[in-house]
Scaffold this active site. Structure first.
Site, PDB file in Angstrom:
ATOM      1  N   ASP A  77      28.750  48.646  54.097  1.00 43.91           N
ATOM      2  CA  ASP A  77      28.992  49.752  55.019  1.00 43.91           C
ATOM      3  C   ASP A  77      30.464  49.977  55.328  1.00 43.91           C
ATOM      4  O   ASP A  77      30.810  50.905  56.067  1.00 43.91           O
ATOM      5  CB  ASP A  77      28.220  49.531  56.325  1.00 43.91           C
ATOM      6  CG  ASP A  77      28.556  48.200  57.005  1.00 43.91           C
ATOM      7  OD1 ASP A  77      29.585  47.593  56.641  1.00 43.91           O
ATOM      8  OD2 ASP A  77      27.783  47.774  57.878  1.00 43.91           O
ATOM      9  N   ARG A  86      47.289  42.980  43.936  1.00 43.86           N
ATOM     10  CA  ARG A  86      46.683  41.677  43.661  1.00 43.86           C
ATOM     11  C   ARG A  86      46.670  41.407  42.164  1.00 43.86           C
ATOM     12  O   ARG A  86      46.897  42.307  41.364  1.00 43.86           O
ATOM     13  CB  ARG A  86      45.231  41.676  44.184  1.00 43.86           C
ATOM     14  CG  ARG A  86      45.134  42.096  45.644  1.00 43.86           C
ATOM     15  CD  ARG A  86      43.900  42.969  45.881  1.00 43.86           C
ATOM     16  NE  ARG A  86      43.862  43.480  47.252  1.00 43.86           N
ATOM     17  CZ  ARG A  86      43.358  42.817  48.282  1.00 43.86           C
ATOM     18  NH1 ARG A  86      42.803  41.640  48.077  1.00 43.86           N
ATOM     19  NH2 ARG A  86      43.381  43.324  49.491  1.00 43.86           N
ATOM     20  N   ASP A 137      41.041  38.572  42.913  1.00 46.10           N
ATOM     21  CA  ASP A 137      41.292  39.761  43.729  1.00 46.10           C
ATOM     22  C   ASP A 137      41.793  39.390  45.114  1.00 46.10           C
ATOM     23  O   ASP A 137      42.143  40.274  45.904  1.00 46.10           O
ATOM     24  CB  ASP A 137      40.034  40.628  43.838  1.00 46.10           C
ATOM     25  CG  ASP A 137      38.858  39.874  44.427  1.00 46.10           C
ATOM     26  OD1 ASP A 137      38.459  38.862  43.832  1.00 46.10           O
ATOM     27  OD2 ASP A 137      38.326  40.294  45.474  1.00 46.10           O
TER      28      ASP A 137
END
Length: 678
Positions: free
Chosen positions: A292, A357, A427
């Site tokens: 969400d 990253r 990541d």
């Protein structure tokens, strides 16, 4: 297929796949950094990759390894290299002491730090990765003082730009729907307001000073609304974005990931340079997948506290400008066990000079049509953040060396304070060598090299304290792989640079550890004796090293059974049995002998130790108390905790509770042992 190279000792995914095992063996023998096959995408389907467990030969000379001796010796023999696990140890059944624990944390601990049948050489390796802060651990300096820094600017006076989206290709689709994004480094997206009134929980004047923002601006509702994603940041043109990147998660290539709940508001130029402001938890993005895009208060408190605490420790980190509660409730299943509950929603505003990253370069390197984007992104990163390398013929090699070096030194800094990141996926690795993405992290409150604070990591303990150096190295390998795929760096040169990780980290360690011990020269034997005793008695990492500044170089009247009083207390005090007191006395005697050999005045030496051995760190059980109060609407303890942690090297009146370690009885789920749910 995954790639292998000589300094990587084993690709253990071959257990159930003879052909891959044979391939890995050949690669290791041929001493290649990258095989031609690395131009192909990472495997996303082969289930045998789930057995991946890499071990690095150079690093295992200075840190704990893993796996079994038999497997290590067998594979090393096939590869024609000495077994790096000669310095590691087999697992053992829990002792009576361990078996009495009620914790679900049951994996046997590494006996290399134990006098009960383990290898003392293994302990020397932990000493090789448990670095002290040395001179670099002083609290982060304040921003340069000019008129704007002293008085500060209003929100409207902030200079907000967006060089990232100006210079790089973006997603042409501006809809906020989940999708795969190609040929782009970002998608434009706006925060999604909750419709409720946001409230400020915490604010960092130190972070604000970096961008020249007046501290008083945090009292304005306009600031709170902007930090909650409910209003545009004054002074900006409203352009915001979420980054697109990929990554390895727990050793498996996950494909596209991206900022699933992080939205960058812009880049603010201040007295300390340009910082990107990013809201974490402000709503969904095209990279949210099935989530969400929100964050809950408990995880947001942890991120805010850790960001500012690590900065005060002198450890490179992203910063946290603010923490707000959004007024809405977010449904979360904290332990993924089918028991979700509604939790207060929150947003943290993070700051750093770049959120790029390792995975930002990995994703385009796995897509043939996007391969040229690797070089384009590297050129941008170098121009903006490594400008001293511009104009060099070997700038990509020099850049890789810089990233590897920064990562190695960051790893040593973590080990020096007993910090365990918990989720070292590619990541979650910054090209700036900063700590980023605070999830289920923790500090060693019971000295155990196999400790992991992440419930998702209990089976393999890939990201445990002892494995952090290997994993950071492994992540550097994946980063280098992306650059080699794009033909930016020759394979042989990449290998040379990657191997330097071990030397850089070890050198940094020895400097840091010497400073923690109060010695001018690192003494491995002293470190071995001390950390062996710490392991046996579950001693708190922070308190034990802090106590060393109170140890005199000669026996003192207040010694207890030959153990200096401060060290005796840190070790367990009256709970220590006679044989354990004897072990600590022996460690103390060796330590005092080393101090006497150098002959430094105790006062001078102790002052140096107190400057690198913190009295306060962000303890999970202490934060849990602050979180519990915050969830009831009382934010005072969050702010009190942050204030204490801003001065970690100075003992503060009334802050004794923040030095109390977690109970030794067992690692508690939801307190010291956490999930990635946030």
């Amino acid at each position: 297929r995954q790639t292998s190279f000589r300094s990587l000792y084993v690709f253990n995914f071959g257990r159930n796949n003879p052909s891959m095992l044979s391939s890995a063996n050949r690669l290791c023998v041929r001493c290649r950094v990258l095989q031609a096959a690395t131009k192909q995408p990472f495997s996303e389907a082969n289930s045998s990759l789930r057995a991946t467990a890499t071990r690095i030969a150079p690093l295992n000379k200075v840190c704990f390894g893993g796996g079994t001796r038999a497997a290590a010796a067998s594979f090393a023999a096939q590869c024609g290299v000495p077994s790096p696990l000669a310095h590691t140890c087999p697992t053992r059944a829990p002792t009576a002491r361990q078996g009495a624990r009620s914790s679900p944390y049951t994996t046997p601990r590494c006996p290399a730090v134990s006098s009960r049948g383990g290898s003392s050489r293994g302990l020397a390796m932990t000493a090789g990765v448990t670095a002290a802060m040395a001179q670099e651990s002083a609290p982060v300096a304040s921003a340069p003082k000019d008129d704007s820094a002293v008085s500060g600017r209003t929100l409207e006076e902030l200079q907000v730009g967006h060089s990232f989206i100006d210079a790089l290709p973006g997603d042409p689709d501006t809809s906020n729907k989940r999708r795969q994004v190609f040929g782009s480094f970002y998608s434009r997206v706006q925060p999604t307001p909750t419709g409720e009134r946001a409230t400020l929980v915490a604010f960092s004047p130190e972070a604000a000073a970096l961008i020249g923002l007046a501290p008083g601006e945090a009292q304005r509702q306009e600031f709170v609304d902007a930090m909650a994603g409910a209003a545009r940041l004054p002074g900006s043109d409203g352009q915001s974005w979420a980054q697109c990147y990929g990554g390895h998660q727990f050793g498996f290539w996950a494909g596209q990931l991206g900022d699933g709940r992080a939205i960058s508001l812009g880049e603010v130029t201040g007295p300390s340079g340009r910082y990107e402001l990013q809201l974490k938890g402000a709503g969904p993005t095209p990279y949210s997948r099935t989530a969400d895009g929100r964050a809950v208060l408990r995880s947001s408190v942890r991120e805010f506290v850790a960001s500012e605490a690590m900065a005060a420790l002198g450890i490179p980190t992203t910063r946290a400008l603010s923490l707000v509660v959004t007024g809405d409730l977010v449904l979360r299943d904290m332990f993924y066990n089918g028991n979700p509950r509604q939790e207060p929603g929150a947003v943290v505003c993070r700051m750093t000079k770049s959120f790029l990253r390792f995975g930002s370069f990995q994703l385009p390197s796995t897509r043939p049509e996007d391969l040229p984007l690797v070089k384009q992104l590297a050129d941008y990163a170098i121009a903006e953040h490594f400008s001293d390398l511009e104009g060099r013929d070997d700038k990509y090699e020099a850049w890789l060396q810089e990233v590897v070096g920064r990562t190695a030194r960051l790893t040593a800094a973590w080990q020096s304070v007993g910090f365990v990141h918990g989720v070292l996926n590619t990541d979650n690795m910054s090209i700036l060598g900063e700590t980023i993405d605070y999830g289920p992290y923790g500090f060693l409150e019971r000295f155990d090299p196999s400790f992991t604070p992440n419930t998702s990591d209990l089976d393999g303990r890939r990201y445990s304290f002892r494995n952090q150096p290997q994993m950071c190295y492994w992540n550097c390998v994946q980063f280098a792989t992306a650059l080699c795929r794009a033909e930016m760096i020759p394979q042989e040169r990449a290998e040379e640079i990657l191997i330097s990780f071990s030397d850089i980290m070890t050198e940094d360690y020895q400097t840091r550890m010497a400073a923690k011990l109060g010695l001018l020269t690192y003494n491995k034997d002293v470190a071995v004796a001390l950390m062996g005793a710490m392991y046996e008695d579950d001693a708190d990492f922070t308190n034990t090293f802090r106590s060393l500044g109170r140890v005199s170089s000669s026996p003192a009247d207040d010694d207890i059974d030959g153990v200096p009083a401060a060290l005796f207390k840190a070790a367990g005090g009256g709970d220590l049995k006679p044989e354990r007191r004897a072990a600590w006395a022996a460690a103390a005697a060796a330590y005092r002998a080393a101090l006497q050999a150098e002959g430094r005045p105790d006062g001078e030496r102790a002052a140096g130790q107190d400057a690198v051995n913190p009295a306060y760190v962000a303890r999970n059980h202490v934060m849990q108390e602050a979180i519990a109060k915050a969830e009831e609407g009382d934010y005072s303890e969050v702010n009190r905790l942050v204030d204490v942690l801003k001065q970690p090297f100075t003992e503060q009146e009334g802050a004794e509770a923040y030095t109390v370690p977690a109970p030794k009885a067992g690692v508690r789920v939801g307190v010291e042992l956490l999930s990635c749910s946030s």
